[in-house]
Design a protein around this motif. Structure first.
Motif, mmCIF file in Angstrom:
data_model
loop_
_atom_site.group_PDB
_atom_site.id
_atom_site.type_symbol
_atom_site.label_atom_id
_atom_site.label_comp_id
_atom_site.label_asym_id
_atom_site.label_seq_id
_atom_site.Cartn_x
_atom_site.Cartn_y
_atom_site.Cartn_z
ATOM 1 N N TYR A 71 13.188 5.342 6.755
ATOM 2 C CA TYR A 71 14.503 5.207 6.119
ATOM 3 C C TYR A 71 15.283 6.515 6.218
ATOM 4 O O TYR A 71 16.451 6.522 6.619
ATOM 5 C CB TYR A 71 14.303 4.798 4.655
ATOM 6 C CG TYR A 71 15.580 4.615 3.883
ATOM 7 C CD1 TYR A 71 16.263 3.406 3.905
ATOM 8 C CD2 TYR A 71 16.102 5.647 3.110
ATOM 9 C CE1 TYR A 71 17.427 3.232 3.199
ATOM 10 C CE2 TYR A 71 17.270 5.481 2.386
ATOM 11 C CZ TYR A 71 17.925 4.272 2.433
ATOM 12 O OH TYR A 71 19.081 4.105 1.723
ATOM 13 N N LYS A 72 14.634 7.615 5.881
ATOM 14 C CA LYS A 72 15.300 8.925 5.934
ATOM 15 C C LYS A 72 15.699 9.303 7.356
ATOM 16 O O LYS A 72 16.741 9.915 7.572
ATOM 17 C CB LYS A 72 14.399 10.001 5.338
ATOM 18 C CG LYS A 72 14.282 9.910 3.833
ATOM 19 C CD LYS A 72 13.331 10.955 3.288
ATOM 20 C CE LYS A 72 13.192 10.836 1.778
ATOM 21 N NZ LYS A 72 12.230 11.805 1.243
ATOM 22 N N LYS A 91 3.064 -2.724 10.985
ATOM 23 C CA LYS A 91 2.681 -1.322 10.747
ATOM 24 C C LYS A 91 3.539 -0.316 11.496
ATOM 25 O O LYS A 91 3.463 0.853 11.252
ATOM 26 C CB LYS A 91 1.199 -1.068 11.083
ATOM 27 C CG LYS A 91 0.244 -1.992 10.375
ATOM 28 C CD LYS A 91 0.155 -1.679 8.919
ATOM 29 C CE LYS A 91 -0.909 -2.566 8.284
ATOM 30 N NZ LYS A 91 -0.776 -2.703 6.882
ATOM 31 N N SER A 128 0.829 -1.200 0.000
ATOM 32 C CA SER A 128 0.000 0.000 0.000
ATOM 33 C C SER A 128 0.872 1.261 0.000
ATOM 34 O O SER A 128 2.031 1.244 0.429
ATOM 35 C CB SER A 128 -0.922 0.013 1.219
ATOM 36 O OG SER A 128 -0.186 0.291 2.386
ATOM 37 N N GLU A 129 0.292 2.337 -0.447
ATOM 38 C CA GLU A 129 0.987 3.631 -0.479
ATOM 39 C C GLU A 129 1.339 4.089 0.936
ATOM 40 O O GLU A 129 2.397 4.675 1.164
ATOM 41 C CB GLU A 129 0.106 4.675 -1.181
ATOM 42 C CG GLU A 129 0.827 5.959 -1.480
ATOM 43 C CD GLU A 129 2.004 5.810 -2.433
ATOM 44 O OE1 GLU A 129 2.973 6.572 -2.272
ATOM 45 O OE2 GLU A 129 1.964 4.937 -3.322
ATOM 46 N N GLU A 130 0.485 3.791 1.890
ATOM 47 C CA GLU A 130 0.732 4.168 3.284
ATOM 48 C C GLU A 130 2.007 3.510 3.818
ATOM 49 O O GLU A 130 2.823 4.164 4.470
ATOM 50 C CB GLU A 130 -0.461 3.768 4.154
ATOM 51 C CG GLU A 130 -0.278 4.075 5.618
ATOM 52 C CD GLU A 130 -1.405 3.531 6.487
ATOM 53 O OE1 GLU A 130 -1.301 3.692 7.717
ATOM 54 O OE2 GLU A 130 -2.362 2.942 5.956
ATOM 55 N N GLU A 156 9.596 5.071 3.746
ATOM 56 C CA GLU A 156 10.444 6.143 3.231
ATOM 57 C C GLU A 156 10.816 7.132 4.334
ATOM 58 O O GLU A 156 11.984 7.526 4.472
ATOM 59 C CB GLU A 156 9.736 6.879 2.097
ATOM 60 C CG GLU A 156 10.611 7.887 1.395
ATOM 61 C CD GLU A 156 9.919 8.525 0.205
ATOM 62 O OE1 GLU A 156 10.161 9.713 -0.019
ATOM 63 O OE2 GLU A 156 9.152 7.831 -0.485
ATOM 64 N N ILE A 157 9.856 7.503 5.150
ATOM 65 C CA ILE A 157 10.114 8.412 6.272
ATOM 66 C C ILE A 157 11.065 7.753 7.266
ATOM 67 O O ILE A 157 12.038 8.363 7.716
ATOM 68 C CB ILE A 157 8.790 8.827 6.957
ATOM 69 C CG1 ILE A 157 7.983 9.723 6.020
ATOM 70 C CG2 ILE A 157 9.052 9.520 8.289
ATOM 71 C CD1 ILE A 157 6.541 9.930 6.451
ATOM 72 N N ARG A 215 4.525 2.317 2.040
ATOM 73 C CA ARG A 215 5.675 2.895 1.323
ATOM 74 C C ARG A 215 6.073 4.237 1.910
ATOM 75 O O ARG A 215 7.263 4.521 2.090
ATOM 76 C CB ARG A 215 5.349 3.069 -0.161
ATOM 77 C CG ARG A 215 5.346 1.793 -0.922
ATOM 78 C CD ARG A 215 5.061 2.044 -2.367
ATOM 79 N NE ARG A 215 4.779 0.785 -3.009
ATOM 80 C CZ ARG A 215 4.983 0.543 -4.276
ATOM 81 N NH1 ARG A 215 5.447 1.489 -5.056
ATOM 82 N NH2 ARG A 215 4.711 -0.622 -4.788
ATOM 83 N N GLU A 216 5.104 5.062 2.204
ATOM 84 C CA GLU A 216 5.391 6.376 2.787
ATOM 85 C C GLU A 216 6.016 6.241 4.176
ATOM 86 O O GLU A 216 6.983 6.933 4.499
ATOM 87 C CB GLU A 216 4.119 7.224 2.858
ATOM 88 C CG GLU A 216 3.649 7.715 1.516
ATOM 89 C CD GLU A 216 2.313 8.437 1.570
ATOM 90 O OE1 GLU A 216 1.781 8.655 2.687
ATOM 91 O OE2 GLU A 216 1.794 8.776 0.495
ATOM 92 N N LYS A 217 5.467 5.358 5.003
ATOM 93 C CA LYS A 217 6.030 5.134 6.339
ATOM 94 C C LYS A 217 7.478 4.646 6.249
ATOM 95 O O LYS A 217 8.339 5.096 6.992
ATOM 96 C CB LYS A 217 5.200 4.106 7.115
ATOM 97 C CG LYS A 217 3.949 4.657 7.725
ATOM 98 C CD LYS A 217 3.281 3.591 8.564
ATOM 99 C CE LYS A 217 2.057 4.129 9.248
ATOM 100 N NZ LYS A 217 1.427 3.141 10.119
#
Length: 92
Positions: free
Chosen positions: A14-15, A54, A3-5, A11-12, A7-9
Motif C-alpha cells: 500500500y505504501k 501471497k 495473518s500478521e505476515e 501495508e508495505i 497484513r505486513e505485506k
C-alpha cells in the motif's frame, strides 16, 4: 482471520503503490468524490488477492483499477470519449 505476515505485506505494498495509483485514479474519474471510493475498492480487491496468492504487483493493481473503472462506471466522459476515438481510429 488474517495473518500478521499478510497484513505486513499489504501495508508495505500500500505504501509503495498508493501515490501512483491515486494519481492514476484522479486522472480518470468523473468526480473527485469518487476517488476515495474507488481507491477503497481497488485496495480491498488487492487485499483479497494477496490473501489468496501471497504476491501482487503494481501492474496487477492497475489492471484491477481499470476493471473497477468500467465495473463501477467511474470513468469521466472525457476519458470515455478519448477511448472511443482511439478504438475507432484503429478500425478505419
Amino acid at each position: 482471520m488474517v495473518s500478521e505476515e499478510i497484513r505486513e505485506k499489504f501495508e508495505i505494498f500500500y505504501k509503495e503503490t498508493y501515490k501512483e495509483i491515486s494519481k492514476y485514479v484522479v486522472c480518470h474519474v468523473k468526480s473527485c468524490d469518487d476517488v476515495e471510493d474507488l481507491l477503497q475498492i481497488i485496495y480491498l480487491n488487492a487485499f483479497k488477492v494477496l490473501k489468496k496468492q501471497k504476491e501482487i504487483t503494481k501492474t496487477y493493481l492497475l489492471g484491477i483499477a481499470k476493471q473497477d473503472f468500467f465495473t463501477h462506471h467511474f470513468y469521466s466522459p472525457h476519458f470515455i470519449h478519448r477511448f472511443i476515438l482511439k478504438k475507432c481510429s484503429t478500425i478505419f
